[in-house]
Design a protein around this motif. Structure first.
Motif, PDB file in Angstrom:
ATOM      1  N   THR A  64      67.857 -59.042 -95.363  1.00  0.00           N
ATOM      2  CA  THR A  64      68.871 -58.789 -94.333  1.00  0.00           C
ATOM      3  C   THR A  64      68.370 -59.200 -92.956  1.00  0.00           C
ATOM      4  OG1 THR A  64      69.759 -56.935 -95.604  1.00  0.00           O
ATOM      5  CG2 THR A  64      70.330 -57.028 -93.278  1.00  0.00           C
ATOM      6  N   PRO A  71      70.541 -62.865 -93.507  1.00  0.00           N
ATOM      7  CA  PRO A  71      71.622 -61.937 -93.893  1.00  0.00           C
ATOM      8  C   PRO A  71      72.605 -62.537 -94.890  1.00  0.00           C
ATOM      9  CG  PRO A  71      71.279 -61.924 -91.516  1.00  0.00           C
ATOM     10  CD  PRO A  71      70.451 -63.041 -92.052  1.00  0.00           C
ATOM     11  N   THR A 120      71.608 -61.784 -98.739  1.00  0.00           N
ATOM     12  CA  THR A 120      71.266 -60.451 -99.237  1.00  0.00           C
ATOM     13  C   THR A 120      71.786 -60.224-100.654  1.00  0.00           C
ATOM     14  OG1 THR A 120      73.227 -59.610 -98.085  1.00  0.00           O
ATOM     15  CG2 THR A 120      71.111 -59.356 -96.982  1.00  0.00           C
ATOM     16  N   THR A 145      71.370 -51.125 -94.251  1.00  0.00           N
ATOM     17  CA  THR A 145      71.115 -52.461 -93.702  1.00  0.00           C
ATOM     18  C   THR A 145      72.163 -52.839 -92.668  1.00  0.00           C
ATOM     19  OG1 THR A 145      72.394 -53.594 -95.439  1.00  0.00           O
ATOM     20  CG2 THR A 145      70.025 -53.281 -95.842  1.00  0.00           C
ATOM     21  N   GLN A 164      72.662 -54.460 -88.085  1.00  0.00           N
ATOM     22  CA  GLN A 164      73.671 -55.502 -87.890  1.00  0.00           C
ATOM     23  C   GLN A 164      74.765 -55.041 -86.934  1.00  0.00           C
ATOM     24  OE1 GLN A 164      74.678 -57.993 -91.474  1.00  0.00           O
ATOM     25  NE2 GLN A 164      73.603 -56.378 -92.579  1.00  0.00           N
TER      26      GLN A 164
END
Length: 281
Positions: free
Chosen positions: A68, A72, A75, A118, A122
């Motif tokens: 991630t 990203p 993933t 995760t 972000q």
């Protein structure tokens, strides 16, 4: 008192990290929380006769967060690879009638615990990320506190007695009200600071207040579902708390269960908004 002191320390640490942390700090802290919660999930899975290997638990969490942070867009590859490794391990070592359930337990751990966490770094990296993340936390925290105290003192009708006998409709409604109150307090407070020339601009958002009003309600409902989902896991494993790491609060999973559903809901709202109308939330 022990519960209150623990909550104050945790909230102070989270707020400091959101305001002053770096991307790698947010990612590492999220990964550590995910690892601790995953260890508690292992205990619940083992009680349900679907054990997940320790080496795979920690390794898959680390792989997921590393993917991630670095790539990203890949993933899903990390999840697929980790699941196939677990599937192979179980096929070679476990009784054949438990291969499916044990592999499914590991995959659920990644989807239920690792994936939502995760999303924290972000969300933090998006436009208005600091304000959005604090908004998310405030909606979850205030709703949880209101549900606990209002439900305990005034609740009569049970919300979901099979999953969580202590939760009431009064607590649920109070939870929604608290999320709206504190969430909108953050948004309007940020707007006020910006309008008065404050240099403290991280709390300012660029979208109309009514969108955040709807979002507060949506996040609260998601958070309450998250609480009930973890209750289902605990009742299935016949345990009261997921762990004992946090004095007065139980385990890590007990504290983040609402966040594990609310964070993906916020992320999906951001994705959908960007798809239909590119720009910041």
């Amino acid at each position: 008192m022990k519960r209150i002191l623990t909550a104050i320390v945790l909230i102070a640490l989270v707020i400091a990290l959101v305001f002053f942390g770096k991307p790698w700090m947010i990612t590492v802290c999220s990964a550590v929380v995910a690892g601790l919660a995953a260890l508690e999930f292992r205990s619940l899975a083992a009680a349900g006769d679907s054990p997940v290997p320790l080496w795979w638990t920690l390794g898959s969490i680390a792989l997921f967060f590393l993917a991630t942070f670095l790539r990203p867009q890949d993933t899903i590859v990390a999840v697929a690879f980790a699941t196939l490794v677990l599937f192979t391990w179980n096929a070679l070592r476990s009784p054949l009638n438990r291969v499916l359930s044990e592999t499914a337990a590991g995959l659920l751990m990644l989807v239920y615990i690792a994936y939502p966490l995760t999303l924290i770094p972000q969300i933090w990296n998006t436009v208005n990320g600091t304000a959005l993340l604090l908004f998310l936390f405030l909606c979850v925290w205030s709703g949880d506190i209101a549900a606990l105290y209002v439900g305990k003192n005034f609740g009569r009708s049970k919300l979901a007695p099979q999953l969580s006998p202590n939760k009431t409709w009064a607590g649920a409604l109070a939870s929604v009200a608290a999320s709206v109150l504190f969430g909108m307090g953050l948004v309007l407070g940020g707007d006020w600071l910006a309008a008065h020339g404050s240099n403290f601009t991280k709390l300012h958002t660029t979208e109309p207040w009514w969108q955040f009003l709807l979002l507060a309600i949506l996040l609260n409902v998601a958070a309450q579902f998250g609480d009930l989902l973890e209750s289902a896991l605990k009742r299935g494993a016949n345990v009261k708390d997921s762990g004992t790491l946090l004095p007065g609060h139980g385990g890590i999973l007990d504290r983040i269960d609402a966040l594990l559903v609310a964070a993906p809901v916020l992320w999906f709202v951001l994705v959908i908004r960007e798809f239909f109308s590119p720009g910041s939330f």
